[in-house]
Design a protein around this motif. Sequence first.
Motif, PDB file in Angstrom:
ATOM      1  N   TYR A  74       0.797  -1.231   0.000  1.00  0.00           N
ATOM      2  CA  TYR A  74       0.000   0.000   0.000  1.00  0.00           C
ATOM      3  C   TYR A  74       0.828   1.278   0.000  1.00  0.00           C
ATOM      4  N   ALA A  75       2.011   1.262   0.569  1.00  0.00           N
ATOM      5  CA  ALA A  75       2.809   2.485   0.617  1.00  0.00           C
ATOM      6  C   ALA A  75       3.708   2.614  -0.601  1.00  0.00           C
ATOM      7  N   SER A  76       4.272   1.523  -1.045  1.00  0.00           N
ATOM      8  CA  SER A  76       5.187   1.463  -2.195  1.00  0.00           C
ATOM      9  C   SER A  76       6.077   2.695  -2.307  1.00  0.00           C
ATOM     10  N   GLY A  77       6.769   2.992  -1.216  1.00  0.00           N
ATOM     11  CA  GLY A  77       7.745   4.074  -1.228  1.00  0.00           C
ATOM     12  C   GLY A  77       7.224   5.430  -0.789  1.00  0.00           C
ATOM     13  N   ASP A  78       5.912   5.598  -0.620  1.00  0.00           N
ATOM     14  CA  ASP A  78       5.355   6.881  -0.201  1.00  0.00           C
ATOM     15  C   ASP A  78       5.541   7.044   1.303  1.00  0.00           C
ATOM     16  N   THR A  79       6.395   7.962   1.685  1.00  0.00           N
ATOM     17  CA  THR A  79       6.660   8.185   3.112  1.00  0.00           C
ATOM     18  C   THR A  79       5.863   9.361   3.670  1.00  0.00           C
ATOM     19  N   THR A  80       4.997   9.968   2.864  1.00  0.00           N
ATOM     20  CA  THR A  80       4.230  11.122   3.326  1.00  0.00           C
ATOM     21  C   THR A  80       3.001  10.722   4.138  1.00  0.00           C
ATOM     22  N   ARG A  81       2.535   9.467   3.979  1.00  0.00           N
ATOM     23  CA  ARG A  81       1.351   9.018   4.712  1.00  0.00           C
ATOM     24  C   ARG A  81       1.640   7.688   5.392  1.00  0.00           C
ATOM     25  N   SER A  82       1.013   7.496   6.532  1.00  0.00           N
ATOM     26  CA  SER A  82       1.144   6.221   7.228  1.00  0.00           C
ATOM     27  C   SER A  82       0.259   5.178   6.547  1.00  0.00           C
ATOM     28  N   LEU A  83       0.517   3.922   6.853  1.00  0.00           N
ATOM     29  CA  LEU A  83      -0.306   2.841   6.328  1.00  0.00           C
ATOM     30  C   LEU A  83      -1.751   3.010   6.785  1.00  0.00           C
ATOM     31  N   SER A  84      -1.947   3.399   8.029  1.00  0.00           N
ATOM     32  CA  SER A  84      -3.312   3.614   8.548  1.00  0.00           C
ATOM     33  C   SER A  84      -4.038   4.683   7.750  1.00  0.00           C
ATOM     34  N   GLU A  85      -3.356   5.781   7.447  1.00  0.00           N
ATOM     35  CA  GLU A  85      -3.983   6.849   6.665  1.00  0.00           C
ATOM     36  C   GLU A  85      -4.355   6.361   5.271  1.00  0.00           C
ATOM     37  N   THR A  86      -3.460   5.606   4.658  1.00  0.00           N
ATOM     38  CA  THR A  86      -3.726   5.076   3.317  1.00  0.00           C
ATOM     39  C   THR A  86      -4.933   4.153   3.337  1.00  0.00           C
ATOM     40  N   LEU A  87      -4.982   3.242   4.301  1.00  0.00           N
ATOM     41  CA  LEU A  87      -6.102   2.305   4.365  1.00  0.00           C
ATOM     42  C   LEU A  87      -7.401   2.992   4.775  1.00  0.00           C
ATOM     43  N   MET A  88      -7.313   4.036   5.586  1.00  0.00           N
ATOM     44  CA  MET A  88      -8.529   4.789   5.908  1.00  0.00           C
ATOM     45  C   MET A  88      -9.087   5.473   4.663  1.00  0.00           C
ATOM     46  N   GLU A  89      -8.197   5.986   3.836  1.00  0.00           N
ATOM     47  CA  GLU A  89      -8.643   6.612   2.594  1.00  0.00           C
ATOM     48  C   GLU A  89      -9.294   5.583   1.663  1.00  0.00           C
ATOM     49  N   LEU A  90      -8.657   4.420   1.500  1.00  0.00           N
ATOM     50  CA  LEU A  90      -9.227   3.380   0.647  1.00  0.00           C
ATOM     51  C   LEU A  90     -10.531   2.829   1.229  1.00  0.00           C
ATOM     52  N   GLY A  91     -10.577   2.656   2.538  1.00  0.00           N
ATOM     53  CA  GLY A  91     -11.817   2.222   3.182  1.00  0.00           C
ATOM     54  C   GLY A  91     -12.926   3.236   2.979  1.00  0.00           C
ATOM     55  N   ASN A  92     -12.577   4.507   3.043  1.00  0.00           N
ATOM     56  CA  ASN A  92     -13.547   5.564   2.805  1.00  0.00           C
ATOM     57  C   ASN A  92     -14.078   5.504   1.371  1.00  0.00           C
ATOM     58  N   LEU A  93     -13.187   5.258   0.407  1.00  0.00           N
ATOM     59  CA  LEU A  93     -13.617   5.117  -0.992  1.00  0.00           C
ATOM     60  C   LEU A  93     -14.521   3.900  -1.168  1.00  0.00           C
ATOM     61  N   CYS A  94     -14.173   2.803  -0.517  1.00  0.00           N
ATOM     62  CA  CYS A  94     -14.974   1.587  -0.603  1.00  0.00           C
ATOM     63  C   CYS A  94     -16.380   1.832  -0.032  1.00  0.00           C
ATOM     64  N   CYS A  95     -16.438   2.428   1.149  1.00  0.00           N
ATOM     65  CA  CYS A  95     -17.741   2.725   1.759  1.00  0.00           C
ATOM     66  C   CYS A  95     -18.504   3.774   0.960  1.00  0.00           C
ATOM     67  N   GLY A  96     -17.787   4.729   0.388  1.00  0.00           N
ATOM     68  CA  GLY A  96     -18.439   5.721  -0.459  1.00  0.00           C
ATOM     69  C   GLY A  96     -19.124   5.073  -1.644  1.00  0.00           C
ATOM     70  N   TYR A  97     -18.464   4.076  -2.230  1.00  0.00           N
ATOM     71  CA  TYR A  97     -19.065   3.329  -3.335  1.00  0.00           C
ATOM     72  C   TYR A  97     -20.307   2.584  -2.852  1.00  0.00           C
ATOM     73  N   MET A  98     -20.205   1.931  -1.688  1.00  0.00           N
ATOM     74  CA  MET A  98     -21.356   1.220  -1.131  1.00  0.00           C
ATOM     75  C   MET A  98     -22.502   2.199  -0.872  1.00  0.00           C
TER      76      MET A  98
END
Length: 179
Positions: free
Chosen positions: A76-100
């Motif tokens: 999930y991070a693939s070299g991106d050090t600007t965001r934590s893993l939790s932040e990345t997954l919260m964003e993706l979870g938000n997109l998933c729930c937004g779709y739902m």
Amino acid sequence: MIADQAKQSIADIFCHAARARLPATPGDACEITAVPRWGRDHPAGPCAMALTISSIGFRLLFVLHFDQDDATREYYASGDTTRSLSETLMELGNLCCGYMNQQLVNHFPDLGMSTPYELNSACVEYLDELRPDHVWAYELMMGGAVRLGVTLCLCAQMPLDFKAELATADEAEGELELF
């Protein structure tokens, strides 16, 4: 209180949303397996993020379980050090729930969605305190390398029966709706 058709529609909406929104890269594999409810030792990791989709007639809790291991960070991070893993997954979870949410609003026009918040995966041990009408549990294999878990918990205040007509991912991009 919840018709079998409605349960299947929610499961279908989730699976479609997960495949469209949870992979780190569009087109990555997302294998979804229904599993028994999670117990104390959640196999997808000790961390979780949660969101709620609510209407006048029901509340749907979405819990994404993950581990902060090297494989998950790398995927999930693939070299991106600007965001934590939790932040990345919260964003993706938000997109998933937004779709739902976008799929459900076709049947329930009074929907609202919370912002994501982080929890410990052990929280699923207490879902029965909500007196849910139905609980789904899934194990997801992302990109063939990372395991996630999802728990969906539905609490209904009225009878629910609907049949989802799923839009393609191109039709529903998960944009932020302002009101």
